[in-house]
Design an enzyme around this catalytic site. Structure first.
Site, PDB file in Angstrom:
ATOM      1  CB  ALA A 193      -1.132   0.051   1.195  1.00 41.11           C
ATOM      2  CB  VAL A 246      15.243   2.515  18.772  1.00 35.86           C
ATOM      3  CG1 VAL A 246      16.489   3.109  19.348  1.00 35.86           C
ATOM      4  CG2 VAL A 246      13.841   3.189  19.416  1.00 35.86           C
ATOM      5  CE  LYS A 300      15.584   7.719  15.615  1.00 34.47           C
ATOM      6  NZ  LYS A 300      16.429   8.237  14.996  1.00 34.47           N
TER       7      LYS A 300
END
Ligand SMILES: NC(=O)c1ccc[n+]([C@@H]2O[C@H](COP(=O)([O-])OP(=O)(O)OC[C@H]3O[C@@H](n4cnc5c(N)ncnc54)[C@H](OP(=O)(O)O)[C@@H]3O)[C@@H](O)[C@H]2O)c1
Ligand SMILES: *[C@@H]1O[C@H](CO)[C@@H](O)[C@H](O)[C@H]1NC(C)=O
Length: 385
Positions: A47, A172, A245
């Site tokens: 998508a 992260v 993060k």
């Protein structure tokens, strides 16, 4: 001869920008490697922001030639719907809002049968509903997109409620095993007391260059011309990406906090912000206004034998993001250039922290991290004929 296929992993990919396209290319080029490991990845749907290309659920998924064409079309700036003429009876294109419904239908059907990995390589908050529905259908979820994990705490809790079915290593430090290391330490019962990290390649580069006495404005412009910054460098200098993060790490450590609870230090004041001036004006006249105060802080740190770093610090009940003075001879103090560095302190890593360092951004490394996350789920998938 390749061993028999043990695990077939059907995948639906949300987002085919820089990271998503690299992921599709890696999937195609790693086919022989995965076959040797008894693993097959079947891309069932892809998508973008407006459409979904989805294969017949009883087929072998979108074939590699189509995936390659899809990447070429998206790289050239065309929407997925431009592939309509290439699409045969084996697959269909749905436009929004039907596309979203079709993603959820697919998750519901495959969740009950073969299982499904819903992979989020988009950069939007809009996917969180689909991801939660997928989790409810028993599907697995893999994310490079930080946003779904940084909405409300309830959403985070819901997504990670079945920890064996979710992976988000690339959120992260891109491909660096930060989340995996934190999870391993936690599951061994070793309490983590503190995480300190330089999690922005841009800010890591900027802060280390300042040590040589260079001016902040010059260094930021150099970082921009090296392609290290976002088009508007204020997107990096605001610290918001680092804060996302940091929030993911803090939540992993059990802090039930949200973005509003994080103290984020922006490197520019509101008067120089996007609401007050254009990117061009910021680069030409705004940035130099920051030189003096940053130079003073770099000097003050240096007089104490320290260096200035833009870090996130997660400790006890708190989470801070901003400039900190750190010892020159620590892993973070020694950092040069655009690497990410994370120091993890726990009972086992008390005085000498566990340090993870390396490239923390880039489409290729990020996509590699996502692929490793997908393959890591293989034991939850069995070949069904
Ligand atoms: N690049 C890195 O170094 C790095 C490192 C770590 C993490 N990440 C994260 O990885 C993610 C992807 O990064 P990127 O650089 O590939 O971003 P990007 O180039 O901006 O691509 C985003 C993609 O998501 C699609 N999209 C937008 N809304 C969507 C929706 N509602 N449903 C499905 N797809 C949607 C976009 O569609 P259109 O094509 O139609 O616009 C586009 O294809 C981001 O969340 C980023 O923070 C990136
Ligand atoms: C990642 O991909 C995007 C989209 O193709 C591109 O604009 C960007 O330069 C790439 N980033 C890197 C670091 O290669």
């Amino acid at each position: 001869m390749a061993p028999p296929v043990r695990s077939v992993l059907p995948v639906v990919l949300l987002g085919c920008g820089g990271v998503g396209r690299h992921l599709l290319r890696h999937i195609v080029s790693c086919r022989p490697l995965h076959a040797n490991q008894g693993v097959a990845i079947r891309v069932v749907g892809v998508a973008d922001s407006s459409s979904l290309l989805v294969a017949d659920l009883h087929s072998n998924g979108l074939d590699d030639a189509l995936l390659t064409d899809l990447c070429a079309a998206k790289s050239a700036g065309s929407p997925l719907s431009s592939l309509l003429s290439r699409v045969s009876g084996q697959c269909q294109i749905f436009n929004n809002p039907e596309a979203r419904t079709k993603v959820i239908d697919t998750a519901s059907v495959l969740g009950k049968t073969t299982g499904l990995v819903l992979v989020d390589c988009s950069a939007t908050y809009d996917t969180v509903g689909m991801l939660k529905d997928a989790v409810d259908c028993g599907c697995c979820v893999v994310l490079a997109n930080k946003k779904p994990l940084t909405c409300t705490y309830e959403d985070f809790e819901k997504l990670v409620s079945n920890f064996r079915r979710i992976r988000f290593e690339s959120t992260v430090g891109a491909g660096l095993p930060v989340i995996a290391s934190v999870s391993r330490i936690l599951s061994s019962g070793d309490p983590i007391s503190r995480i300190v990290g330089s999690l922005s390649g841009t800010l890591g580069y900027v802060m280390s260059e300042l040590e040589d006495g260079k001016r902040f404005s010059e260094v930021v412009k150099a970082a921009k011309s090296l392609g290290y910054t976002e088009p508007d460098p204020r997107d990096d200098l605001s610290g918001m990406d680092v804060a996302r993060k940091a929030l993911i790490l803090a939540r992993l450590l059990g802090q039930q906090i949200s973005m509003e609870d994080i103290n984020v230090e922006s490197l520019y004041p509101r008067e120089l912000g996007p609401d007050a001036m254009s990117t061009k004006d910021f680069l030409e006249s705004g940035l130099v206004q920051l030189d003096k105060s940053i130079e003073e802080r770099v000097k003050a740190a240096s007089l104490k034998g320290n260096v200035l770093r833009y870090v996130c610090k997660i400790e006890g009940k708190g989470c801070q993001v901003g400039l900190q003075e750190l010892p020159k001879n620590s892993a973070l103090g020694r950092l040069r250039g655009s690497d990410n560095v994370v120091e993890i302190y726990s009972r086992c890593y008390e005085s000498a922290p566990l340090v993870i360092q390396g490239a923390g951004a880039g489409n290729d490394t990020t996509a590699a991290g996502v692929l490793a996350d997908i393959v890591d789920l293989q034991d939850l998938f069995h070949k069904t004929d």
